[in-house]
Design a protein around this motif. Structure first.
Motif, PDB file in Angstrom:
ATOM      1  N   GLY A   1      19.761  -6.844  -4.319  1.00 45.69           N
ATOM      2  CA  GLY A   1      18.942  -5.687  -4.656  1.00 45.69           C
ATOM      3  C   GLY A   1      18.602  -5.614  -6.131  1.00 45.69           C
ATOM      4  O   GLY A   1      17.941  -4.680  -6.564  1.00 45.69           O
ATOM      5  N   GLY A   2      19.066  -6.583  -6.916  1.00 42.33           N
ATOM      6  CA  GLY A   2      18.825  -6.568  -8.355  1.00 42.33           C
ATOM      7  C   GLY A   2      17.452  -7.104  -8.719  1.00 42.33           C
ATOM      8  O   GLY A   2      16.875  -7.911  -7.987  1.00 42.33           O
ATOM      9  N   PRO A   3      16.897  -6.659  -9.865  1.00 38.37           N
ATOM     10  CA  PRO A   3      15.577  -7.132 -10.283  1.00 38.37           C
ATOM     11  C   PRO A   3      15.623  -8.546 -10.843  1.00 38.37           C
ATOM     12  O   PRO A   3      16.656  -9.030 -11.289  1.00 38.37           O
ATOM     13  N   ALA A   4      14.481  -9.202 -10.811  1.00 39.06           N
ATOM     14  CA  ALA A   4      14.336 -10.535 -11.391  1.00 39.06           C
ATOM     15  C   ALA A   4      12.938 -10.649 -11.981  1.00 39.06           C
ATOM     16  O   ALA A   4      11.995 -10.030 -11.490  1.00 39.06           O
ATOM     17  N   LEU A   5      12.819 -11.407 -13.066  1.00 36.86           N
ATOM     18  CA  LEU A   5      11.528 -11.664 -13.681  1.00 36.86           C
ATOM     19  C   LEU A   5      11.026 -13.021 -13.216  1.00 36.86           C
ATOM     20  O   LEU A   5      11.744 -14.016 -13.289  1.00 36.86           O
ATOM     21  N   VAL A   6       9.786 -13.053 -12.738  1.00 36.24           N
ATOM     22  CA  VAL A   6       9.163 -14.298 -12.286  1.00 36.24           C
ATOM     23  C   VAL A   6       8.143 -14.716 -13.332  1.00 36.24           C
ATOM     24  O   VAL A   6       7.209 -13.970 -13.628  1.00 36.24           O
TER      25      VAL A   6
ATOM     26  N   TYR B   1       5.349 -12.074 -17.027  1.00 39.37           N
ATOM     27  CA  TYR B   1       6.305 -11.894 -15.943  1.00 39.37           C
ATOM     28  C   TYR B   1       5.828 -10.919 -14.874  1.00 39.37           C
ATOM     29  O   TYR B   1       5.209  -9.898 -15.176  1.00 39.37           O
ATOM     30  N   ALA B   2       6.140 -11.265 -13.630  1.00 39.77           N
ATOM     31  CA  ALA B   2       6.040 -10.329 -12.517  1.00 39.77           C
ATOM     32  C   ALA B   2       7.465  -9.924 -12.171  1.00 39.77           C
ATOM     33  O   ALA B   2       8.430 -10.588 -12.556  1.00 39.77           O
ATOM     34  N   VAL B   3       7.622  -8.832 -11.434  1.00 36.95           N
ATOM     35  CA  VAL B   3       8.947  -8.356 -11.053  1.00 36.95           C
ATOM     36  C   VAL B   3       9.195  -8.674  -9.583  1.00 36.95           C
ATOM     37  O   VAL B   3       8.350  -8.405  -8.726  1.00 36.95           O
ATOM     38  N   ALA B   4      10.351  -9.240  -9.305  1.00 37.81           N
ATOM     39  CA  ALA B   4      10.770  -9.503  -7.929  1.00 37.81           C
ATOM     40  C   ALA B   4      12.150  -8.892  -7.737  1.00 37.81           C
ATOM     41  O   ALA B   4      12.793  -8.452  -8.689  1.00 37.81           O
ATOM     42  N   VAL B   5      12.597  -8.872  -6.493  1.00 46.72           N
ATOM     43  CA  VAL B   5      13.929  -8.365  -6.195  1.00 46.72           C
ATOM     44  C   VAL B   5      14.725  -9.457  -5.493  1.00 46.72           C
ATOM     45  O   VAL B   5      14.190 -10.190  -4.653  1.00 46.72           O
TER      46      VAL B   5
END
Length: 210
Positions: free
Chosen positions: A132-137, A123-127
């Motif tokens: 404004g919440g985090p998301a896993l890519v 996973y990479a981290v995105a917003v």
């Protein structure tokens, strides 16, 4: 009788006392705005740090945060508030800015390690640029409006492989070596003229990554 504003800092109590002469509806509106400031600032942390590839899913915009990473196996039940700082692989300090399932989202520490992170190559981290919440890519792309043959051709052209194909639904899931490669493939698909529609596999808060 206990002051109903005693839970507020002294500076905030003084401000609200001055507002007591204002109409009640307006006073409540201003008080809510004052109390909401910390939450807004917290939500802006990842937004301000977003500097990687941008993409959209269903009209919702996202952007990768290259100074953030996802650390697996970090669930403690204590929540983010009780673990504000952690260390990256080099020992540099990194702030804990969120949690998604069993993944702790950190910001800071060694830069440039996110999408190839040894902590989470999945996973990479995105917003989410709306919340404004985090998301896993993940390292997967979902393809729509494609046949099995078309999905296989797109996979070959972009350096991926077909993980799942569902001919009846005209869709497929492609797997890549890393989230970075998957996002590069996404751009190639969108500009390649194949007619296929693609989007990254993204997991947001309150969901457990598969």
């Amino acid at each position: 009788m206990t002051n109903p504003l005693s839970f507020l800092p002294a500076s905030l109590r003084a401000a609200t006392a001055a507002l007591s002469l204002v109409r009640p509806a307006l006073w409540l509106t201003l008080l809510a705005a004052l109390c909401a400031v910390p939450a807004v600032a917290s939500d802006a942390v990842l937004l301000n740090a977003a500097d990687g590839p941008a993409f959209s899913i269903g009209g919702t915009p996202y952007q990768v945060v290259t100074a953030a990473r996802a650390e697996p196996g970090a669930a403690t039940g204590s929540g983010v508030r009780n673990e504000q700082v952690t260390r990256d692989a080099t020992g540099a300090s990194a702030a804990v800015v969120g949690r998604i399932g069993n993944y702790r989202i950190t910001l800071g520490g060694t830069t440039g390690h996110v999408t190839q992170s040894t902590a989470s190559s999945e996973y990479a981290v995105a917003v989410n640029r709306r919340t404004g919440g985090p998301a896993l890519v993940s390292r997967r792309l979902k393809l729509f409006k494609v046949s099995s043959d078309q999905a296989a051709a797109v996979a070959r052209q972009t350096g991926g492989s077909v993980e799942v194909a569902i001919p009846a639904a005209s869709m497929a899931v492609l797997l890549y070596a890393s989230p970075t490669v998957a996002l590069n493939a996404l751009q190639a698909i969108q500009t390649g003229g194949s007619g296929a529609q693609a989007e990254p596999e993204v997991t947001q808060a309150f969901m457990t990554p598969r």
